[in-house]
Design a protein around this motif. Structure first.
Motif, PDB file in Angstrom:
ATOM      1  N   ALA A   1      39.066  25.839 -50.854  1.00 22.04           N
ATOM      2  CA  ALA A   1      37.847  25.095 -50.536  1.00 22.04           C
ATOM      3  C   ALA A   1      38.192  23.682 -50.078  1.00 22.04           C
ATOM      4  O   ALA A   1      39.218  23.120 -50.457  1.00 22.04           O
TER       5      ALA A   1
ATOM      6  N   ASP B   1      35.260  29.647 -53.520  1.00 24.44           N
ATOM      7  CA  ASP B   1      36.485  29.807 -52.737  1.00 24.44           C
ATOM      8  C   ASP B   1      36.159  29.792 -51.242  1.00 24.44           C
ATOM      9  O   ASP B   1      35.115  30.301 -50.822  1.00 24.44           O
ATOM     10  N   TRP B   2      37.074  29.235 -50.453  1.00 26.16           N
ATOM     11  CA  TRP B   2      37.050  29.275 -48.997  1.00 26.16           C
ATOM     12  C   TRP B   2      35.714  28.831 -48.393  1.00 26.16           C
ATOM     13  O   TRP B   2      35.104  29.532 -47.592  1.00 26.16           O
TER      14      TRP B   2
ATOM     15  N   VAL C   1      36.608  23.707 -58.323  1.00 31.08           N
ATOM     16  CA  VAL C   1      36.652  23.754 -56.862  1.00 31.08           C
ATOM     17  C   VAL C   1      37.510  24.957 -56.521  1.00 31.08           C
ATOM     18  O   VAL C   1      38.679  25.037 -56.919  1.00 31.08           O
TER      19      VAL C   1
ATOM     20  N   GLU D   1      39.509  28.262 -54.637  1.00 25.60           N
ATOM     21  CA  GLU D   1      40.728  28.399 -53.843  1.00 25.60           C
ATOM     22  C   GLU D   1      40.432  28.155 -52.371  1.00 25.60           C
ATOM     23  O   GLU D   1      39.484  28.710 -51.809  1.00 25.60           O
TER      24      GLU D   1
ATOM     25  N   VAL E   1      47.397  21.871 -54.037  1.00 31.58           N
ATOM     26  CA  VAL E   1      46.125  21.143 -53.971  1.00 31.58           C
ATOM     27  C   VAL E   1      46.375  19.776 -53.342  1.00 31.58           C
ATOM     28  O   VAL E   1      47.387  19.143 -53.595  1.00 31.58           O
TER      29      VAL E   1
ATOM     30  N   CYS F   1      43.101  24.031 -52.567  1.00 33.25           N
ATOM     31  CA  CYS F   1      41.873  23.316 -52.207  1.00 33.25           C
ATOM     32  C   CYS F   1      42.218  21.877 -51.805  1.00 33.25           C
ATOM     33  O   CYS F   1      43.307  21.381 -52.084  1.00 33.25           O
TER      34      CYS F   1
END
Length: 193
Positions: free
Chosen positions: A159, A173-174, A155, A157, A101, A141
């Protein structure tokens, strides 16, 4: 109407100018008060160490993540924490930061805020209870500079939260989310096979 008997410690806090609600802190005792005081001093020292210039070469990936773990947060591997990031030191144990992260400079992670759900005209703001909820930053993220992550937010994965955003709701995610409050503006595509 019977008035609540408030503890001596709570009355001392009020006299010193602390503005806690009676419901949450009305029955606090001296042992808990002093434990919290010394715990806060320890946490403040750890937070200040995150920005000591002498430690700057090791701060972003090693020391800041180590210090956040000492505050009680769950922190994965390869985490980047920028300068002047602020964590909710009294609720750091409610913060989960997964592997890789990126939390960039000036970001705030807050696990508590006043609960305005029942706030009405004429109410005393200082007597409102707090909404306390965990924060979860999933694997890979990225949180942009000067963003605020509010209580109860996950938040997703991979992102990306744009700089200066106020995140009040979960980010899938994403995706890429920006704004105050943050909204999803783009889905990150999967690679072509």
């Amino acid at each position: 109407m019977e008035q609540k008997k408030l503890s001596l410690a709570y009355r001392l806090l009020k006299t010193l100018g602390f503005n806690y609600s009676e419901e949450e802190y009305g029955q606090i005792g001296f042992a808990k008060l002093f434990g919290q005081l010394f715990g806060n001093i320890y946490h403040a020292l750890l937070l200040s160490m995150m920005n000591w210039w002498i430690l700057e070469p090791v701060n972003p990936r090693m020391l800041r993540a180590f210090l956040l773990r000492r505050l009680g947060a769950q922190v994965g591997k390869g985490v980047f924490i920028g300068d002047h990031v602020k964590f909710d030191m009294n609720h750091a144990d409610m913060i989960t930061v997964e592997d890789r992260v990126h939390i960039t400079g000036g970001t705030r992670l807050l696990c508590h805020q006043r609960n305005l759900a029942d706030y009405r005209s004429g109410d005393d703001y200082s007597k409102l209870n707090y909404k306390i909820a965990p924060i979860h930053l999933k694997k890979g993220c990225a949180i942009g500079m000067e963003s605020f992550i509010m209580p109860g937010v996950t938040v997703g994965e991979g992102a990306v939260v744009g700089a200066g955003s106020l995140v009040t709701k979960d980010i899938p995610d994403w995706t890429i989310a920006v704004g105050r409050p943050a909204v999803v503006v783009k889905r990150i595509p999967h690679p072509q096979s």
